[in-house]
Write a protein that holds these residues in place. Structure first.
Motif, PDB file in Angstrom:
ATOM      1  N   LYS A   2       2.109  50.497   3.429  1.00  0.00           N
ATOM      2  CA  LYS A   2       1.867  49.697   2.229  1.00  0.00           C
ATOM      3  C   LYS A   2       0.825  48.617   2.521  1.00  0.00           C
ATOM      4  CE  LYS A   2       4.970  51.585  -0.455  1.00  0.00           C
ATOM      5  NZ  LYS A   2       4.556  52.342  -1.598  1.00  0.00           N
ATOM      6  N   LEU A   3       0.180  48.141   1.467  1.00  0.00           N
ATOM      7  CA  LEU A   3      -0.855  47.122   1.593  1.00  0.00           C
ATOM      8  C   LEU A   3      -0.337  45.891   2.331  1.00  0.00           C
ATOM      9  CD1 LEU A   3      -3.617  45.851   0.941  1.00  0.00           C
ATOM     10  CD2 LEU A   3      -2.664  45.162  -1.267  1.00  0.00           C
ATOM     11  N   HIS A   4       0.867  45.416   1.964  1.00  0.00           N
ATOM     12  CA  HIS A   4       1.376  44.194   2.595  1.00  0.00           C
ATOM     13  C   HIS A   4       1.595  44.393   4.094  1.00  0.00           C
ATOM     14  CE1 HIS A   4       5.600  45.712   2.419  1.00  0.00           C
ATOM     15  NE2 HIS A   4       5.207  46.223   1.262  1.00  0.00           N
ATOM     16  N   LEU A  71     -12.932  43.298  -1.001  1.00  0.00           N
ATOM     17  CA  LEU A  71     -14.201  43.261  -0.265  1.00  0.00           C
ATOM     18  C   LEU A  71     -14.250  42.082   0.704  1.00  0.00           C
ATOM     19  CD1 LEU A  71     -16.684  44.206  -3.150  1.00  0.00           C
ATOM     20  CD2 LEU A  71     -15.902  45.654  -1.243  1.00  0.00           C
ATOM     21  N   LEU A  72     -13.704  40.943   0.289  1.00  0.00           N
ATOM     22  CA  LEU A  72     -13.661  39.755   1.143  1.00  0.00           C
ATOM     23  C   LEU A  72     -12.831  40.011   2.400  1.00  0.00           C
ATOM     24  CD1 LEU A  72     -14.236  36.623   1.394  1.00  0.00           C
ATOM     25  CD2 LEU A  72     -12.017  36.322   0.289  1.00  0.00           C
ATOM     26  N   VAL A  79     -12.947  46.151   8.306  1.00  0.00           N
ATOM     27  CA  VAL A  79     -12.362  47.456   7.995  1.00  0.00           C
ATOM     28  C   VAL A  79     -13.017  47.965   6.716  1.00  0.00           C
ATOM     29  CG1 VAL A  79     -10.141  46.964   9.104  1.00  0.00           C
ATOM     30  CG2 VAL A  79     -10.422  46.483   6.664  1.00  0.00           C
ATOM     31  N   HIS A  80     -12.886  49.238   6.462  1.00  0.00           N
ATOM     32  CA  HIS A  80     -13.399  49.818   5.221  1.00  0.00           C
ATOM     33  C   HIS A  80     -12.545  49.306   4.063  1.00  0.00           C
ATOM     34  CE1 HIS A  80     -14.297  52.793   2.145  1.00  0.00           C
ATOM     35  NE2 HIS A  80     -15.415  53.019   2.810  1.00  0.00           N
ATOM     36  N   PRO A  81     -13.154  48.951   2.926  1.00  0.00           N
ATOM     37  CA  PRO A  81     -12.362  48.461   1.784  1.00  0.00           C
ATOM     38  C   PRO A  81     -11.277  49.447   1.342  1.00  0.00           C
ATOM     39  CG  PRO A  81     -14.694  48.075   1.390  1.00  0.00           C
ATOM     40  CD  PRO A  81     -14.592  48.884   2.660  1.00  0.00           C
ATOM     41  N   GLY A  82     -11.515  50.735   1.526  1.00  0.00           N
ATOM     42  CA  GLY A  82     -10.524  51.740   1.159  1.00  0.00           C
ATOM     43  C   GLY A  82      -9.248  51.664   1.997  1.00  0.00           C
ATOM     44  N   TYR A  83      -9.329  51.002   3.149  1.00  0.00           N
ATOM     45  CA  TYR A  83      -8.136  50.834   3.982  1.00  0.00           C
ATOM     46  C   TYR A  83      -7.128  49.896   3.314  1.00  0.00           C
ATOM     47  CZ  TYR A  83      -5.223  49.381   7.945  1.00  0.00           C
ATOM     48  OH  TYR A  83      -4.156  49.099   8.756  1.00  0.00           O
ATOM     49  N   LEU A  84      -7.622  48.983   2.487  1.00  0.00           N
ATOM     50  CA  LEU A  84      -6.772  47.949   1.905  1.00  0.00           C
ATOM     51  C   LEU A  84      -6.132  48.381   0.590  1.00  0.00           C
ATOM     52  CD1 LEU A  84      -8.974  44.864   2.804  1.00  0.00           C
ATOM     53  CD2 LEU A  84      -6.877  45.631   3.924  1.00  0.00           C
ATOM     54  N   VAL A  85      -5.520  49.525   0.620  1.00  0.00           N
ATOM     55  CA  VAL A  85      -4.708  50.041  -0.490  1.00  0.00           C
ATOM     56  C   VAL A  85      -3.472  50.689   0.133  1.00  0.00           C
ATOM     57  CG1 VAL A  85      -6.650  50.434  -2.058  1.00  0.00           C
ATOM     58  CG2 VAL A  85      -5.895  52.264  -0.544  1.00  0.00           C
ATOM     59  N   ASP A  86      -2.439  50.906  -0.686  1.00  0.00           N
ATOM     60  CA  ASP A  86      -1.262  51.619  -0.204  1.00  0.00           C
ATOM     61  C   ASP A  86      -1.649  53.054   0.125  1.00  0.00           C
ATOM     62  OD1 ASP A  86       0.318  49.409  -0.668  1.00  0.00           O
ATOM     63  OD2 ASP A  86       1.282  50.219  -2.458  1.00  0.00           O
ATOM     64  N   ASP A  87      -1.149  53.562   1.227  1.00  0.00           N
ATOM     65  CA  ASP A  87      -1.348  54.968   1.549  1.00  0.00           C
ATOM     66  C   ASP A  87      -0.381  55.801   0.712  1.00  0.00           C
ATOM     67  OD1 ASP A  87      -3.231  54.367   3.496  1.00  0.00           O
ATOM     68  OD2 ASP A  87      -1.755  54.325   5.119  1.00  0.00           O
ATOM     69  N   PRO A  88      -0.802  56.973   0.256  1.00  0.00           N
ATOM     70  CA  PRO A  88       0.130  57.850  -0.465  1.00  0.00           C
ATOM     71  C   PRO A  88       1.289  58.241   0.459  1.00  0.00           C
ATOM     72  CG  PRO A  88      -2.123  58.685  -0.596  1.00  0.00           C
ATOM     73  CD  PRO A  88      -2.127  57.558   0.371  1.00  0.00           C
ATOM     74  N   GLU A  89       2.431  58.509  -0.121  1.00  0.00           N
ATOM     75  CA  GLU A  89       3.609  58.902   0.664  1.00  0.00           C
ATOM     76  C   GLU A  89       3.277  60.111   1.533  1.00  0.00           C
ATOM     77  OE1 GLU A  89       7.182  58.201   2.146  1.00  0.00           O
ATOM     78  OE2 GLU A  89       6.407  57.046   0.470  1.00  0.00           O
TER      79      GLU A  89
END
Length: 185
Positions: A2-4, A71-72, A79-89
């Motif tokens: 998860k993002l957190h 982005l900040l 890290v790539h901005p795409g890393y900062l999202v929840d990963d799918p289950e």
């Protein structure tokens, strides 16, 4: 993941990279971002983040980032901005076995434990060392074997950490009866 969890993990890594031997606090992260961007309370126009916003993200109260914040943080943590999202289950960035997934979960659990026990530097460092080891699971299995062998724990501790073992031995010495009576008055 998860993002957190990712944000907490990145704070832990960044703190260790900066020589803190602990996770950066949320406030330290905010200040570091402000320094890197040349922003502060008097300068307006450059992107920044507040400690309360970080807290909401890490608690899960705010499950998504704004694009500006993503982005900040991506720029700051490199890290790539795409890393900062929840990963799918069930998502993994590479083909890994179930054992490797369990190892990753164990490592994350150890990092979280180190964060909880950060006021005990020796324990915190031990947990981080286990988490950073390439085979944490095997380390725990070895610890179990040591505990199952009578007196081995004390002998190993005495040999590998002589300073700490003398302190531990002193703290476990029985209290003489006269001293015990004085303490109870």
């Amino acid at each position: 993941m998860k993002l957190h969890d990712k944000i907490r993990y990145l704070r832990e890594v960044e703190g260790n990279l900066r020589g803190l031997n602990r996770a950066m606090t949320q406030q330290e992260l905010v200040r570091a971002i402000q320094q890197e961007n040349g922003t502060g309370k008097k300068k307006i126009g450059k992107a920044t983040i507040s400690q309360s916003y970080l807290s909401q993200i890490e608690s899960g109260a705010r499950p998504h980032l704004t694009n500006t914040t993503r982005l900040l943080l991506a720029k700051f943590f490199q890290v790539h901005p795409g890393y900062l999202v929840d990963d799918p289950e069930g998502y993994h960035s590479e083909l890994i076995s179930d054992l490797r997934t369990a190892e990753d979960k164990l490592d994350l659990w150890l990092v979280a434990g180190a964060e909880r026990f950060r006021r005990d530097p020796a324990l915190c460092q031990a947990l981080l060392a286990l988490a950073n080891h390439s085979d944490s699971r095997r380390c725990f299995l070895l610890i179990e074997s040591i505990l199952e062998t009578p007196a081995l724990l004390d002998r190993l501790f005495h040999v590998l950490r002589p300073d700490a073992s003398s302190l531990a031995a002193a703290s476990t010495q029985p209290v003489p009866p006269k001293a015990a009576k004085r303490r109870t008055k």
